[in-house]
Motif scaffolding. Structure first.
Motif, PDB file in Angstrom:
ATOM      1  N   ARG A 159       8.727  -5.223   1.117  1.00 32.48           N
ATOM      2  CA  ARG A 159       8.748  -6.301   2.041  1.00 32.48           C
ATOM      3  C   ARG A 159       7.086  -6.480   1.040  1.00 32.48           C
ATOM      4  O   ARG A 159       6.094  -5.605   1.294  1.00 32.48           O
ATOM      5  CB  ARG A 159       8.806  -5.660   3.296  1.00 32.48           C
ATOM      6  N   LEU A 160       7.487  -7.448   0.606  1.00 30.90           N
ATOM      7  CA  LEU A 160       5.904  -8.006  -0.079  1.00 30.90           C
ATOM      8  C   LEU A 160       5.653  -9.724   0.385  1.00 30.90           C
ATOM      9  O   LEU A 160       6.865 -10.227   0.426  1.00 30.90           O
ATOM     10  CB  LEU A 160       5.901  -7.784  -1.707  1.00 30.90           C
ATOM     11  N   HIS A 161       3.956  -9.471  -0.044  1.00 30.86           N
ATOM     12  CA  HIS A 161       4.231 -11.230   0.278  1.00 30.86           C
ATOM     13  C   HIS A 161       3.030 -11.988  -0.942  1.00 30.86           C
ATOM     14  O   HIS A 161       1.805 -10.734  -0.957  1.00 30.86           O
ATOM     15  CB  HIS A 161       3.070 -11.550   1.218  1.00 30.86           C
ATOM     16  N   GLY A 162       3.580 -13.174  -1.156  1.00 30.17           N
ATOM     17  CA  GLY A 162       2.734 -12.699  -1.807  1.00 30.17           C
ATOM     18  C   GLY A 162       3.598 -14.075  -3.318  1.00 30.17           C
ATOM     19  O   GLY A 162       4.319 -14.871  -2.273  1.00 30.17           O
ATOM     20  N   THR A 163       3.620 -14.498  -4.764  1.00 28.77           N
ATOM     21  CA  THR A 163       4.339 -15.282  -5.550  1.00 28.77           C
ATOM     22  C   THR A 163       4.291 -14.371  -6.839  1.00 28.77           C
ATOM     23  O   THR A 163       3.848 -14.036  -7.209  1.00 28.77           O
ATOM     24  CB  THR A 163       3.250 -16.654  -5.591  1.00 28.77           C
ATOM     25  N   PHE A 164       5.661 -15.319  -7.226  1.00 28.42           N
ATOM     26  CA  PHE A 164       5.650 -14.787  -8.571  1.00 28.42           C
ATOM     27  C   PHE A 164       5.180 -15.446  -9.626  1.00 28.42           C
ATOM     28  O   PHE A 164       5.384 -16.962  -9.386  1.00 28.42           O
ATOM     29  CB  PHE A 164       7.550 -14.945  -8.432  1.00 28.42           C
ATOM     30  N   LEU A 165       4.772 -15.522 -10.757  1.00 29.90           N
ATOM     31  CA  LEU A 165       3.791 -15.405 -11.716  1.00 29.90           C
ATOM     32  C   LEU A 165       4.991 -16.456 -12.330  1.00 29.90           C
ATOM     33  O   LEU A 165       5.725 -15.622 -12.424  1.00 29.90           O
ATOM     34  CB  LEU A 165       3.283 -14.630 -12.174  1.00 29.90           C
ATOM     35  N   PRO A 214       0.779  -1.384   0.184  1.00 34.99           N
ATOM     36  CA  PRO A 214       0.103   0.315  -0.432  1.00 34.99           C
ATOM     37  C   PRO A 214       1.130   1.677   0.026  1.00 34.99           C
ATOM     38  O   PRO A 214       0.220   2.314  -0.714  1.00 34.99           O
ATOM     39  CB  PRO A 214      -1.132   0.182   1.521  1.00 34.99           C
ATOM     40  N   GLU A 215       1.730   1.130   0.381  1.00 36.99           N
ATOM     41  CA  GLU A 215       2.819   3.062   0.371  1.00 36.99           C
ATOM     42  C   GLU A 215       3.353   2.543  -0.551  1.00 36.99           C
ATOM     43  O   GLU A 215       3.766   3.423  -1.202  1.00 36.99           O
ATOM     44  CB  GLU A 215       3.770   2.746   1.998  1.00 36.99           C
ATOM     45  N   LEU A 216       3.742   1.203  -1.172  1.00 33.22           N
ATOM     46  CA  LEU A 216       4.570   1.687  -2.844  1.00 33.22           C
ATOM     47  C   LEU A 216       3.604   2.719  -3.470  1.00 33.22           C
ATOM     48  O   LEU A 216       3.608   3.569  -4.352  1.00 33.22           O
ATOM     49  CB  LEU A 216       4.552   0.531  -3.544  1.00 33.22           C
ATOM     50  N   ILE A 217       2.320   2.231  -3.639  1.00 32.17           N
ATOM     51  CA  ILE A 217       1.440   2.340  -4.238  1.00 32.17           C
ATOM     52  C   ILE A 217       0.516   3.581  -4.501  1.00 32.17           C
ATOM     53  O   ILE A 217       0.351   4.984  -4.570  1.00 32.17           O
ATOM     54  CB  ILE A 217      -0.211   1.685  -4.146  1.00 32.17           C
ATOM     55  N   GLU A 255      -4.280  -8.853  -5.616  1.00 36.09           N
ATOM     56  CA  GLU A 255      -5.031  -7.656  -6.147  1.00 36.09           C
ATOM     57  C   GLU A 255      -4.029  -6.519  -7.351  1.00 36.09           C
ATOM     58  O   GLU A 255      -4.000  -5.795  -7.074  1.00 36.09           O
ATOM     59  CB  GLU A 255      -5.800  -6.865  -4.804  1.00 36.09           C
ATOM     60  N   LEU A 256      -2.829  -6.686  -5.866  1.00 40.71           N
ATOM     61  CA  LEU A 256      -1.392  -5.943  -6.930  1.00 40.71           C
ATOM     62  C   LEU A 256      -0.530  -7.202  -7.936  1.00 40.71           C
ATOM     63  O   LEU A 256      -0.520  -8.235  -7.407  1.00 40.71           O
ATOM     64  CB  LEU A 256      -0.733  -5.768  -5.911  1.00 40.71           C
ATOM     65  N   LEU A 257      -0.177  -6.061  -8.956  1.00 44.93           N
ATOM     66  CA  LEU A 257       0.995  -6.360  -9.731  1.00 44.93           C
ATOM     67  C   LEU A 257       1.792  -5.714  -9.640  1.00 44.93           C
ATOM     68  O   LEU A 257       2.441  -5.118  -9.591  1.00 44.93           O
ATOM     69  CB  LEU A 257       0.605  -7.305 -11.239  1.00 44.93           C
ATOM     70  N   PHE A 258       3.262  -5.893  -9.253  1.00 46.36           N
ATOM     71  CA  PHE A 258       4.527  -5.846  -9.688  1.00 46.36           C
ATOM     72  C   PHE A 258       5.442  -6.093 -10.611  1.00 46.36           C
ATOM     73  O   PHE A 258       5.914  -7.286 -11.030  1.00 46.36           O
ATOM     74  CB  PHE A 258       5.050  -5.656  -8.263  1.00 46.36           C
ATOM     75  N   LEU A 259       6.621  -5.589 -11.050  1.00 43.29           N
ATOM     76  CA  LEU A 259       7.067  -6.502 -11.712  1.00 43.29           C
ATOM     77  C   LEU A 259       8.342  -6.040 -11.355  1.00 43.29           C
ATOM     78  O   LEU A 259       9.165  -4.688 -10.817  1.00 43.29           O
ATOM     79  CB  LEU A 259       8.079  -5.054 -13.536  1.00 43.29           C
ATOM     80  N   VAL A 260       9.126  -6.844 -10.794  1.00 42.06           N
ATOM     81  CA  VAL A 260      10.636  -7.234 -10.232  1.00 42.06           C
ATOM     82  C   VAL A 260      11.656  -7.969 -11.169  1.00 42.06           C
ATOM     83  O   VAL A 260      11.325  -8.535 -11.629  1.00 42.06           O
ATOM     84  CB  VAL A 260       9.788  -8.390  -9.159  1.00 42.06           C
TER      85      VAL A 260
END
Length: 95
Positions: free
Chosen positions: A48-54, A33-36, A83-88
């Motif tokens: 710090r993000l919690h989730g999975t790489f597609l 949320p801070e990034l957005i 809900e959110l996608l990021f390019l890493v």
């Protein structure tokens, strides 16, 4: 003479950049949320993000590191709530 002044300006810029990076490095990692909410946290801030790489992977080609050509590996990251996608940027690989 112009080149000398350019080098001095460049040195000042790098000192300021290093100071900015050091000030961001001591802060707690930013959450999704801070990034957005505030894009200024992206500059030198830990995240710090919690989730999975597609499985989708993209190669950003023609990146030169230490005189060698290669690719930056970019992968899609999906947050835990989906809900959110990021390019890493996962790093650089030699071509």
């Amino acid at each position: 003479m112009r080149l000398g002044f350019w080098q001095l300006d460049r040195a000042d810029y790098k000192v300021a950049l290093a100071a900015d990076y050091a000030s961001q490095a001591v802060l707690a990692p930013a959450s999704a949320p801070e990034l957005i909410a505030d894009v200024s946290v992206l500059s030198g801030r830990k995240v710090r993000l919690h989730g999975t790489f597609l499985p989708e992977i993209f190669l950003l080609d023609n990146q030169v590191v230490d005189g060698q050509f290669g690719n930056d590996v970019i992968q899609v990251f999906q947050t835990k709530d989906q809900e959110l996608l990021f390019l890493v940027n996962r790093g650089w690989v030699k071509a």
